[in-house]
Design an enzyme around this catalytic site. Structure first.
Site, PDB file in Angstrom:
ATOM      1  CE  LYS A  10      -3.455  -2.314   2.838  1.00 26.75           C
ATOM      2  NZ  LYS A  10      -4.967  -2.073   3.283  1.00 26.75           N
ATOM      3  CG  PHE A  58     -13.551   2.274   8.707  1.00 26.00           C
ATOM      4  CD1 PHE A  58     -12.945   0.812   6.722  1.00 26.00           C
ATOM      5  CD2 PHE A  58     -14.030   1.117   9.110  1.00 26.00           C
ATOM      6  CE1 PHE A  58     -12.545  -0.215   6.860  1.00 26.00           C
ATOM      7  CE2 PHE A  58     -14.327   0.093   9.307  1.00 26.00           C
ATOM      8  CZ  PHE A  58     -13.748  -1.306   7.801  1.00 26.00           C
ATOM      9  NE  ARG A  90      -5.938 -12.167   5.199  1.00 30.90           N
ATOM     10  CZ  ARG A  90      -6.673 -11.540   5.792  1.00 30.90           C
ATOM     11  NH1 ARG A  90      -6.379 -10.819   4.746  1.00 30.90           N
ATOM     12  NH2 ARG A  90      -7.067 -10.431   6.681  1.00 30.90           N
ATOM     13  CB  THR A  96      -7.099  -6.443   9.533  1.00 26.79           C
ATOM     14  OG1 THR A  96      -7.800  -8.001   9.434  1.00 26.79           O
ATOM     15  CG2 THR A  96      -7.725  -5.112   9.574  1.00 26.79           C
ATOM     16  NE  ARG A 107      -2.407  -6.616   6.517  1.00 25.71           N
ATOM     17  CZ  ARG A 107      -3.889  -6.591   6.926  1.00 25.71           C
ATOM     18  NH1 ARG A 107      -4.253  -7.330   7.255  1.00 25.71           N
ATOM     19  NH2 ARG A 107      -4.103  -6.101   5.581  1.00 25.71           N
ATOM     20  CG  HIS A 124      -4.927  -6.228  -0.621  1.00 27.62           C
ATOM     21  ND1 HIS A 124      -6.412  -6.627   0.510  1.00 27.62           N
ATOM     22  CD2 HIS A 124      -4.976  -7.783  -0.860  1.00 27.62           C
ATOM     23  CE1 HIS A 124      -6.813  -7.384  -0.213  1.00 27.62           C
ATOM     24  NE2 HIS A 124      -6.814  -7.471  -1.241  1.00 27.62           N
TER      25      HIS A 124
END
Ligand code: DAT
Ligand code: MG
Length: 166
Positions: A10, A58, A90, A96, A107, A124
């Site tokens: 991202k 959001f 993942r 998330t 993350r 992502h």
């Protein structure tokens, strides 16, 4: 089972020069990269990508974030292919919410939540095979992927204008 999955680095990941770190982490999976490109994300593409989240509070911030309004206007899109690709990727991405993600996941290590409440979570990855198919077909044309993963057809175009090198 061999699977394919869509991965996006991202805009925060690109702005923070995390591309190399993220690719190194992903290489732990031993999966194959079968497509990649840098994309300037239009509002239309952003809205289609996140169409399932249209009603979330959001959503508007999420669209601005993925378009790069807070960082730079680009995303690195990739397709990874191989055994259990979806779950393997993942797992390395982490949860998330970057504050809840395992600290050694991508993350967890590099993400943050802004004061506006945007989850800047760097990467992502498709959640399941239906999502992967929808997302890969949204981000890539068949000829941009070096393996055949989904059935294709031929569209014959009569008069096409395209930009070429001058
Ligand atoms: P994931 O990206 O892990 O598949 P998702 O598909 O549920 O998660 O949501 C897509 C993106 O939306 C996610 O990467 C960050 C953002 N998001 C999800 N839940 C959020 C929340 N409660 N607050 C802010 N942003 C959120
Ligand atoms: Mg998702």
């Amino acid at each position: 089972m061999n699977q394919q999955t869509l991965i996006l680095i991202k805009p925060d990941g690109l702005k923070k020069s995390l591309t190399g770190n993220v690719l190194t982490r992903l290489s732990e999976t031993k999966l194959d990269i079968v497509a990649t490109k840098i994309v300037k994300v239009s509002r239309k593409l952003a809205e289609e990508h996140y169409s399932a989240l249209r009603d979330k509070p959001f959503y508007e911030e999420l669209i601005k974030y993925i378009m790069g309004d807070y960082h730079k206007h680009k995303v690195m899109a990739m397709v990874y292919y191989g055994e259990s690709a979806i779950d393997k990727v993942r797992e390395i991405c982490g949860a998330t919410n970057p504050e809840e993600a395992d600290p050694v996941s991508i993350r967890g290590a590099y993400g943050r939540i802004t004061t506006k409440g945007v989850y800047e979570n760097v990467i992502h990855a498709s959640r399941n095979s239906e999502e992967a198919e929808r997302e890969i077909k949204l981000w890539f044309e068949p000829d941009e992927i070096i393996v055949d993963i989904y059935p294709t057809g031929i569209l014959e175009l009569k008069s096409v204008k395209k930009r070429i090198w001058a």
